[in-house]
Write a protein that holds these residues in place. Structure first.
Motif, mmCIF file in Angstrom:
data_model
loop_
_atom_site.group_PDB
_atom_site.id
_atom_site.type_symbol
_atom_site.label_atom_id
_atom_site.label_comp_id
_atom_site.label_asym_id
_atom_site.label_seq_id
_atom_site.Cartn_x
_atom_site.Cartn_y
_atom_site.Cartn_z
ATOM 1 N N UNK A 7 74.246 -87.389 -14.226
ATOM 2 C CA UNK A 7 74.929 -86.963 -13.001
ATOM 3 C C UNK A 7 75.385 -85.530 -13.226
ATOM 4 N N UNK A 8 75.280 -84.736 -12.190
ATOM 5 C CA UNK A 8 75.724 -83.347 -12.314
ATOM 6 C C UNK A 8 76.725 -83.054 -11.209
ATOM 7 N N UNK A 9 77.910 -82.590 -11.606
ATOM 8 C CA UNK A 9 78.909 -82.167 -10.609
ATOM 9 C C UNK A 9 79.276 -80.732 -10.944
ATOM 10 N N UNK A 10 79.287 -79.899 -9.921
ATOM 11 C CA UNK A 10 79.766 -78.536 -10.172
ATOM 12 C C UNK A 10 81.111 -78.376 -9.496
ATOM 13 N N UNK A 13 83.763 -73.304 -11.298
ATOM 14 C CA UNK A 13 82.684 -72.585 -11.992
ATOM 15 C C UNK A 13 82.112 -73.395 -13.155
ATOM 16 N N UNK A 14 82.329 -74.704 -13.121
ATOM 17 C CA UNK A 14 81.936 -75.514 -14.272
ATOM 18 C C UNK A 14 80.944 -76.594 -13.859
ATOM 19 N N UNK A 15 79.849 -76.682 -14.608
ATOM 20 C CA UNK A 15 78.889 -77.771 -14.363
ATOM 21 C C UNK A 15 79.208 -78.884 -15.352
ATOM 22 N N UNK A 16 79.524 -80.057 -14.817
ATOM 23 C CA UNK A 16 79.790 -81.227 -15.661
ATOM 24 C C UNK A 16 78.559 -82.121 -15.601
ATOM 25 N N UNK A 17 77.905 -82.282 -16.743
ATOM 26 C CA UNK A 17 76.700 -83.116 -16.815
ATOM 27 C C UNK A 17 77.069 -84.409 -17.544
ATOM 28 N N UNK A 18 76.905 -85.538 -16.857
ATOM 29 C CA UNK A 18 77.256 -86.829 -17.453
ATOM 30 C C UNK A 18 75.978 -87.611 -17.727
ATOM 31 N N UNK A 54 78.985 -81.256 -21.299
ATOM 32 C CA UNK A 54 78.117 -82.440 -21.350
ATOM 33 C C UNK A 54 78.948 -83.604 -21.880
ATOM 34 N N UNK A 55 78.915 -84.727 -21.184
ATOM 35 C CA UNK A 55 79.646 -85.900 -21.649
ATOM 36 C C UNK A 55 78.788 -87.145 -21.442
ATOM 37 N N UNK A 56 79.334 -88.287 -21.893
ATOM 38 C CA UNK A 56 78.634 -89.556 -21.698
ATOM 39 C C UNK A 56 79.605 -90.554 -21.096
ATOM 40 N N UNK A 57 79.610 -91.762 -21.624
ATOM 41 C CA UNK A 57 80.565 -92.769 -21.135
ATOM 42 C C UNK A 57 81.643 -92.957 -22.196
ATOM 43 N N UNK A 58 82.591 -93.839 -21.904
ATOM 44 C CA UNK A 58 83.629 -94.088 -22.897
ATOM 45 C C UNK A 58 83.050 -94.818 -24.113
#
Ligand code: CO8
Length: 258
Positions: A7-10, A13-18, A54-58
């Protein structure tokens, strides 16, 4: 672009890729790696994005390359298709800062992906490991190289040879992660760090990333010379004038990337 495994949320100014393959603990299959590379390229080229998380799940950042996908490959296939080569180069060539926010398992390719980021913020439940030895292979995207540079030979050998996991506390002590936070605050902490970076001069930020990266590739004298030249070059920027004026005038700088 519509992605299925990330999933990508911007935000600002930050793109968070999960990473988002929960049934496989975010194992890195070719679809996920392809989508991750595409999202990183898009963020790197975007005028709006200034930092990437870049992150994942818990439960898992990523539990490694997808063993089910990899298992049936022959040596010839792996060599000819340059297994993971293009992805490693793509991820390693991102110019903007990338933060890994790691909770749960970061194993094999997952640990290697985290280490390809510029720094790692870990949740208290993070577990890092290079367990490839248990599969009759070895790390293939930096687990014997970046890990050794991060934590030194003794721990890198221990982790690669025994396949044991390192918890967040040990990882912080060893220098693999920059900070450890409670799991519920992980993404917030990473986003706040990204936000801070996003407000700096992009010239400084890109030059810092380039210069620290260079320290792994060159003798000290060459690295110091490269750093000094970049440092001197910042004096050609308006942001250097603004940064120093703001300090002297006791106000916040307004950087304009000029
Ligand atoms: N590949 C494929 N599927 C996986 C992977 C993986 N690496 N890890 C977990 N899964 C799947 C499991 O098969 C399971 O699926 P299913 O329910 O369909 O059987 C599901 O995720 C949940 O896993 P578990 O039931 O095993 O969950 P547990 O909580 O019991 O255990 C562990 C969690 C300890 C993380 C365990 O899943 C495990 O040991 N996983 C494998 C870890 C591993 O060996 N990783 C290294 C893989 S090799 C590698 O990464 C090579 C790197 C080369 C370059 C990489 C480039 C990207």
């Amino acid at each position: 672009m519509a992605y299925e495994t990330i999933k990508v949320q911007t935000e600002d100014n930050i793109a968070l890729i999960t990473l988002d393959r929960p049934d496989a603990l975010n194992a890195l299959n070719s679809q996920l790696l392809g989508e991750l590379c595409e999202a990183l390229k898009e963020a790197d080229e975007s005028d709006r994005v200034r930092c990437i998380v870049i992150t994942g799940s818990e439960k898992a950042f990523a539990a490694g390359a997808d063993v089910k996908e990899m298992a049936g490959k022959s040596y010839v296939e792996a060599y000819v298709e340059n297994l993971y080569g293009a992805e490693a180069e793509r991820i390693g060539s991102v110019r903007k800062p990338v933060i890994a926010a790691v909770a749960g398992y970061a194993l094999g390719g997952g640990c290697e992906l985290a280490m390809m980021c510029d720094f790692i913020i870990a949740a208290e439940n993070a577990k890092f490991g290079q367990p490839e030895v248990n599969l009759g292979i070895l790390a293939g995207m930096g687990g014997t190289q970046r890990l050794t540079r991060a934590v030194g030979k003794a721990k890198a050998m221990d982790m690669n040879l025994t396949g044991r996991f390192m918890d967040a506390e040990e990882a912080e002590r060893a220098g693999l992660v920059s900070r450890v936070v409670p799991a519920r605050k992980l993404v917030q902490e990473a986003m706040e760090a990204a936000e801070k970076i996003a407000h700096k001069s992009q010239l400084s930020v890109l030059a810092i990333k380039e210069s620290v990266g260079r320290s792994f590739e060159t003798p000290l004298s060459e690295g110091l010379l490269h750093e000094r030249r970049l440092f001197q070059a910042t004096f050609a920027s308006e942001d250097q004038t603004e940064g120093m004026d703001a300090f002297l005038e006791k106000r916040e700088p307004q950087f304009r990337d000029k």
